[in-house]
Every structure is written in C-alpha cells, then in structure tokens.
Scaffold this motif. Sequence first.
Motif, short mmCIF file in Angstrom:
data_model
loop_
_atom_site.label_atom_id
_atom_site.label_comp_id
_atom_site.label_asym_id
_atom_site.label_seq_id
_atom_site.Cartn_x
_atom_site.Cartn_y
_atom_site.Cartn_z
N ASP A 625 0.84 -1.20 0.00
CA ASP A 625 0.00 0.00 0.00
C ASP A 625 0.87 1.26 0.00
OD1 ASP A 625 -2.39 1.56 0.27
OD2 ASP A 625 -1.78 1.87 2.37
N ARG A 629 1.24 4.07 -2.99
CA ARG A 629 0.97 5.51 -2.82
C ARG A 629 2.20 6.35 -3.16
NH1 ARG A 629 -1.45 6.98 2.61
NH2 ARG A 629 -0.81 4.95 3.44
N THR A 632 2.70 6.47 -6.91
CA THR A 632 1.77 7.38 -7.59
C THR A 632 2.27 8.82 -7.51
OG1 THR A 632 -0.01 5.91 -6.95
CG2 THR A 632 -0.64 8.11 -7.72
N HIS A 633 2.62 9.24 -6.28
CA HIS A 633 3.12 10.62 -6.14
C HIS A 633 4.41 10.84 -6.92
CE1 HIS A 633 0.16 12.27 -3.47
NE2 HIS A 633 0.29 11.27 -2.60
#
Length: 703
Positions: A625, A629, A632-633
Amino acid sequence: MTATLDVTQVFGSNVFNQKVMKERLPKETYKALIKTMEQGTTLPSDVANVVANAMKDWAIEKGATHYTHWFQPLTGKTAEKHDSFISPTADGSVIMEFSGKQLNQGEPDASSFPSGGLRSTFEARGYTAWDCTSPAFLKEDAAGNVTLCIPTAFCSYTGEALDKKTPLLRSMEAVSKQAVRVLRALGNKSVTRVAATVGPEQEYFLIDKKYYDQRPDLMMAGRTLFGSPAPKGQELEDQYFGAIKDRILAFMKDLDTELWKMGVSSKTKHNEVAPAQFEMAPIFSTTNIATDHNQLVMETMQKVALRHDLVCLLHEKPFAGVNGSGKHNNWSLATDEGANLLEPGKTPHDNEQFLVFLSAVLTAVDRHADKLRASAANPGNDLRLGANEAPPAIISIFMGTELTAILNNLAKGKKAESAGQHVLQIGVDSLPNLPKDATDRNRTSPFAFTGNKFEFRMVPSSASISGPNVVLNTIVAEALDEIATRLEKAKKNLDQECAAIVREAAVKHSRVIYNGNGYSEEWVKEAKKRGIPNIRSTVEALGYMANASAEKLFEKYKVLSKGELHSRYEIYLENYVKTINIEAQCSVYMVKRLFMPAVMTFTERLAQTISILKSVGAPTTVQKDVLARVSTHLENASDKLAALEATLKKAQAVGDILAKAEAYRDKVFTAQADLRSDIDALEQLLPSEAWPVPTYADMLFKL
Ligand code: ADP
Ligand code: MG
C-alpha cells in the motif's frame, strides 16, 4: 559575570554625530555644516576639507582603515566599495588621507547596478554624493575591521536618480514645502520645515544554520519551496510575546549593541506570531534616517545571526502555513518645533489643524491607493497579502470609531457630533478626547490610524522602506498643496474653509475608511461595490506605478521624472521575473537531485522488503500500500516536473517584459506550486531519515 553594558556610552559611539562634530570641528566649520544639513545643500569645498579631515581622524582613532560611500541602488539592498585612507609619500611610506572631495563625491563604476535603461553600460559611471542629513558612521565586523561609511545618494552623470535615497529626499522636500504652506496659511509663522517621520517595525525569522545549510531553497530563494507543515503550527498562539529563549536573547543582545553603536535606536523586541519569528522596532526618526537605519537593521540582523550559528530570514513568506513577515511603517509629520501634525490637539485651533492634516492623508490614500499598493509589491509579498495573517491586497484606512463618526457627521453636513453628545464646530470647539481605539490591534487594516500616526502594514519585510515612503510623502504633498491653495485664498474665512475642506474630504474619500475585518470575504465584496481597487499581484500592481497618473504626480512634485519612474517599473518587473525564475530553477534542481533520488532509493528498498517478505510467506499488504501511494506521487511529480521545465523554457523565451512577467506569474509559478504538492505528500509518506532535507519541524522548533 559579563561586564554590564553602559548603553548611554555605547549609543551612537560609532556615529559622527552633532556631538562629535561640535567637539572636533572649528566653530565656523561646525556652523556651516549644520546649516548645510538643515538646508540640504552641498558643502563648500573648503568646509568639506576640514570636515573630512576631522572625520578621518575620528575614524582612525576608532580603528578605521577604510572608508566607503554607502548607497542604496535599486536592488533594494545597500552597496559599498571600500577604499583605504592610504596615500603614498616620496619616501615610500604612506600617510592617511581623506579629502573634502572624497567625502562629497565618489565615482563607483556602476555598470552592474540595475538602471532600467537610464544609463547604458558604455557610460557606466554613476556618482555618489554625500547626504549630510544622514550622519556618517562606522561599521565594525566580527574580525575587527572598521569602515567609515558615508551615506550617499547615487545618480547618473546626467543627474538621474539610480537609487532609493534620492527620490526619498525629494519627496521629503515636497511634503515639507506643502505642509509648511498649510501651516502658514493657518497662521503659524515660525515653522520652517516639516519632516515626515517613520518608525519601521521589522519582522524576521531565525533558524539554526545547520538546517539552513541543507536547504538549497532557503539559500537560493530565501524561502522554502517545499515542505509539509509540522504537526504544530501557530494555532496555540503560544509564541506571540512568549518568553524569549536564552539563545535568541543572546542574539538580540548582540544585535542591540551593534545597532546602538551605529546610533540605531533599537527599542522593542519580542517573539512574533509564527514559531521562530521575531520582531524589533526602533524609535522613529526622519524618513531618510529611518530608511538608512532599517537597511542597517536588516544587514546587522543577518550578520549577527551568523555569529550565533543562526540564519536570519527576511523573506516575506519563508514557510507556508504559518505567518510571514512584514514591516509596519509608522508614518507621521513633525514640525521643526517638534509638533506632531497628526496628534489630535487640546485646543480648537489644534483640532482644526489636525483635522485638516487628517483630511490630506484621507484624500491622498483614497486617490492613490493603487500607488501605495504598488509600493508594497514584491514577489515575496504576493505569497502573503490577502493570506490570513497579512493585510489584504485592498488598501483601506482604519480610522477608529470616534474619528469615523466625526467624519461621517461632517460629511452629512451635520455639525460634527461624536458619540452622540458633543457637537463640534471646526475652529471653535475642541474635539472630544479620542481614545486610542483598542480595535486598531486587530491588525487587519493595511493602513491604520493609531492615535497620532498612520501605520502602513503592507510593506514587505525584505524590502527597503524607501518606496512606500516616497509614495506616502508625495501623495500627501499633493493633497496638502491643494489645501494650502484654498486656505491661502480664503484669508478671513479660514475656519469656514477648513470646515469645507474636511467636509469635502469626508464626502469624497470616506469610502476608503473601513474599520471592520479586512480579512473577510465581506470586505472584498464591499470594497468592490465602493470601487476600491483590489490589486492581487506584483505584476498587476507595478502597472500602477508608471501609468499616466503616476507620471503626472511624481513629475509635478519633482520626485521622479518619467524616465526614472519607468526605469523603476522595468527593474521591478525584471526582478519579479528573475525571482520566479530562480525559484523554478531551484525547484527543478531539488526535485531532480534530492527528492526523486531519495524516493527512488526508498521504493527500491521497499520493493526488496516486499519480495523478501513474500518469500517467507509473510503478509505484505501494508508495504504494498505504501509503495503504491509513494509510486503514484512519484509519477505525478515526474510529470509535473516535466511540465514545470516546459513552461519555464517557454517563459524564458518571451521577449516583452510584461508578457514575460505574466507568463512567470500565471504559468511558471503555478506549475511550481503544483509540483510542490506531490513532493510535500511524499515527505509525509517517507521515514524521516530517508528525507534529504530538514523538515518544517526541524527548522521551526529546534532553536
Ligand atoms: P505599537 O504599534 O505596538 O503601538 P508604538 O506605538 O510604540 O507601538 O509605535 C510603533 C512604532 O511607531 C515605533 O517604531 C515608534 O517609534 C513609531 N512611532 C511612534 N510615534 C511616531 C511618529 N510620530 N511618527 C512615526 N513613527 C512613530
Ligand atoms: Mg505597530
């Protein structure tokens, strides 16, 4: 125990002030010098030689080896080039010399100072001329060097002002002349000069130098271009006026001592609202001395901070999410007899005079709000004005309830009745006692009447206070000029004419008075209804400093010629472009060289962890997870970085300076802010030790 400081001995000990002049100069020379200082003319060469020699002897006794003409080019900073006093003799030794000519005039090769087209590089010479209304002083550095500093104006050979001092002196002259005319017309025959007085309160941040050294953004741009907020900000309101830490007090003590030596009347110091934010205020003085001193304050803060392993940040918004810094420019008019013209008086005549001068300020500020706004514009202030700690970008005046009621009643043609009981007839009656309005503490007004002066709160913390005061002095000079003309014509009907002047100002210009919350949306709407300009950005604001109205005003009062005005407009626009360009380049640099590599190392490690965990059959949901995340950033950041680089390239290619500045404001600045959001999000996801730069928590709370 450290030795106690005898402040009375220390204060001004490095200033060639009137006391020293009196001691060291022949009586005739002293008199001639004082006369020149009072009249603002140049010193005759024979007198200058004697003064220079005495100044040199005094400086050498105090350890000086060099002198400099200290001036204020349009960079907004100060400039100095040190020359030693040595002069060779026939036998190969040297003597220490300093002539009247060297005191009066210098010729710095000025080609590298901004001139905005006023002076082409092939005729690069500018010259500096002693402003003897501001005393010479000695600067000492930590290594023990002592330099004699001569405050000077800086002009081109054709006489155009290339600096911030010359127009300031001209504006002081203009407001003095018109204020004296008004006083004369009101029957005061003894005042010969009126000085605009200024007390600038200076806000600043201090952070530990070891953190500063690790932040390229602070070093290059003066502010953090990245950084997610610390868990604590200023919400507890526990910093403002809080007990000052020992380390900071040690800095402040040194700062005070250094400033006092140079005759800067540092008076007040306290913790400000944001964590790691502080303020100092001097006792007010005439505008040009206050301006010189404020430059010394900023410079000394930065120097002394380093001696304490601290760095002083003067930027308007060094940290997002907490208050930024400004300067409160307290302004008034004082006669050479010591009377404050914005002090409500005790007698009817004093009150009449007060209301007349108050009307002049009211008229001036309403008429020229755009110019005042422009004088407070810089890229740093764009991040601050209108945000909730700073005055909004709309210029309004806080007058307090009593004065507003008086003006309103006058405007309505009623006899001025204040607080429902007292009937005021101008020139006949006294004003009711004006209590210093407690509400002026709400700090939401950019231009507040604080009992006996106005406080212009929009001024940027890092900027020279010259510009705002040039505008204030000149716009008030214009209003006083009109008033003086009316009063001179009125002759016998003076009281009636005064009443008419105050009434008309109240009718025409009360719209600029706003006593409510300047931060509220309501005011933004209300201001629009009233037709008051809301000028949001520097690029927009600068347009108002060189338009037809500005040209007319500044030329009329011989403060800035059209050429001088336009040169400033260009220089400030260029400065905006350069500042945002540096910020953008620094953002690119930090993302490419610091943040992306750190994030990639982290994701790589995390991916390895996941595969190891998988191989032993352990759960990997949490790790996956986080990885998802972060990735993605990271991808977003990479896209936004490319977008920033592309817009930057485009903006750099724009030729026209205004179009270029607009491109930087609308495209580059926004692209950079956009990129920041992903980097700040990444900072929150990565472990502290993986983040390559110190955090807001480090910088703001580890002092
Ligand atoms: P505060 O704004 O906190 O009430 P003060 O009233 O003491 O603080 O003043 C703040 C600043 O205003 C100080 O620098 C002070 O010297 C200056 N000041 C006071 N009177 C005048 C004046 N007549 N003209 C210009 N500045 C003034
Ligand atoms: Mg104040």
